[in-house]
Design a protein around this motif. Sequence first.
Motif, PDB file in Angstrom:
ATOM      1  N   ASN A 114       0.843  -1.197   0.000  1.00 55.71           N
ATOM      2  CA  ASN A 114       0.000   0.000   0.000  1.00 55.71           C
ATOM      3  C   ASN A 114       0.875   1.242   0.000  1.00 55.71           C
ATOM      4  O   ASN A 114       1.197   1.807   1.049  1.00 55.71           O
ATOM      5  CB  ASN A 114      -0.943  -0.002   1.198  1.00 55.71           C
ATOM      6  N   VAL A 115       1.269   1.659  -1.176  1.00 54.71           N
ATOM      7  CA  VAL A 115       2.184   2.793  -1.306  1.00 54.71           C
ATOM      8  C   VAL A 115       1.546   4.078  -0.781  1.00 54.71           C
ATOM      9  O   VAL A 115       2.218   4.896  -0.137  1.00 54.71           O
ATOM     10  CB  VAL A 115       2.617   2.978  -2.775  1.00 54.71           C
ATOM     11  N   GLU A 116       0.259   4.258  -1.000  1.00 60.74           N
ATOM     12  CA  GLU A 116      -0.404   5.483  -0.552  1.00 60.74           C
ATOM     13  C   GLU A 116      -0.414   5.571   0.978  1.00 60.74           C
ATOM     14  O   GLU A 116      -0.166   6.640   1.545  1.00 60.74           O
ATOM     15  CB  GLU A 116      -1.832   5.549  -1.091  1.00 60.74           C
ATOM     16  N   GLU A 150      10.357   2.746  -7.826  1.00 60.92           N
ATOM     17  CA  GLU A 150       9.353   3.696  -8.327  1.00 60.92           C
ATOM     18  C   GLU A 150       8.442   4.163  -7.202  1.00 60.92           C
ATOM     19  O   GLU A 150       8.099   5.356  -7.121  1.00 60.92           O
ATOM     20  CB  GLU A 150       8.526   3.044  -9.436  1.00 60.92           C
ATOM     21  N   ALA A 151       8.052   3.229  -6.319  1.00 59.25           N
ATOM     22  CA  ALA A 151       7.187   3.592  -5.192  1.00 59.25           C
ATOM     23  C   ALA A 151       7.917   4.514  -4.220  1.00 59.25           C
ATOM     24  O   ALA A 151       7.351   5.512  -3.749  1.00 59.25           O
ATOM     25  CB  ALA A 151       6.712   2.329  -4.471  1.00 59.25           C
ATOM     26  N   VAL A 152       9.172   4.181  -3.912  1.00 62.26           N
ATOM     27  CA  VAL A 152       9.945   5.035  -3.009  1.00 62.26           C
ATOM     28  C   VAL A 152      10.101   6.432  -3.599  1.00 62.26           C
ATOM     29  O   VAL A 152       9.895   7.445  -2.918  1.00 62.26           O
ATOM     30  CB  VAL A 152      11.332   4.416  -2.731  1.00 62.26           C
ATOM     31  N   ALA A 153      10.447   6.502  -4.884  1.00 65.72           N
ATOM     32  CA  ALA A 153      10.629   7.806  -5.534  1.00 65.72           C
ATOM     33  C   ALA A 153       9.337   8.614  -5.526  1.00 65.72           C
ATOM     34  O   ALA A 153       9.356   9.840  -5.353  1.00 65.72           O
ATOM     35  CB  ALA A 153      11.125   7.614  -6.967  1.00 65.72           C
ATOM     36  N   SER A 154       8.201   7.940  -5.683  1.00 65.82           N
ATOM     37  CA  SER A 154       6.915   8.653  -5.689  1.00 65.82           C
ATOM     38  C   SER A 154       6.613   9.250  -4.320  1.00 65.82           C
ATOM     39  O   SER A 154       6.004  10.326  -4.231  1.00 65.82           O
ATOM     40  CB  SER A 154       5.789   7.702  -6.115  1.00 65.82           C
TER      41      SER A 154
END
Length: 304
Positions: A114-116, A150-154
Amino acid sequence: MNTILNGILPVLPTPYDSDDKVDSQAMKGVVEFCIKSGANGLVFPGVASEYDHLSQAERIALLSIIAETNRGRLPIICGGGKGTANEIIKNIQAAIPFGICAVMILVPNQFANNVEQARLFMAEICSAVPQVDIVLQNAPQPVGAGLSPEAVASIVRKIPNIKYIKEEALPSGARISELLKHAPEHLQGVIGGGGARYLIDEMKRGAIAAMPAAEITDLHAKIWQLYCDGNESSARDLYMRTLPMLLIQAIYRMRLTKFVLTARGVLSNDIVRAPLPMFDDADKLEINHLLSLLSPYIENCDDK
């Protein structure tokens, strides 16, 4: 905060006395050892500090001792600890008076899918301490969330006081390359993890620092300096010589760190609180043999 992190940033172990109490005097010796070994900063408390086995009072007392011993010579990076966002905020606020230059926050494993929610967790903490530079620690499961680059960068892109990423999920080298490819302008750099077992690859890919345990800080500092001076061949040679010890460290963790620091005269014992595997006599013989092989490259630390 304006300090730029770089180089070798050892995570300090927590020394205990024979009564299993925190040994304040020994902690001073660890700090001096790391400074004299060429460290570029000091990290406490982290996983390698047995954070989960220290009380809040012990953590604050040790941070005070580290700051007093350091006397502003090196930047101090504080671990934010575990728990709810509010608990981590309180940990950070308690650490700020000791002159920390940054705080490292682990993205917990419950946010692996759950990136959000991971972003909201980080945003809540970061917005409460806007004056503090944040190191986002991306560790593999089950310790951390092991998010994709990509998730970390976002996440970093949306939170301006996340200035650094400590990438520990594997393969760390490829992940560092991806993180730097997608890095927002405010990111100061990516820091390597994994106990410096992948140090050369991480440096070649653009890592600005590494956070290994402290047992061979002097050798890690030499490797870093040799590479930065353009002497990659010598850096690789010394790196290869350290790997057998680091492979054992990957299994025994803090027990290996403290055993080696005791053998080197920095600590007086290798007591740990964490539930780690025990050494048998063959292990001890092997570690001492590896230390003898490294002896031409290290100083006698009795006077450190």
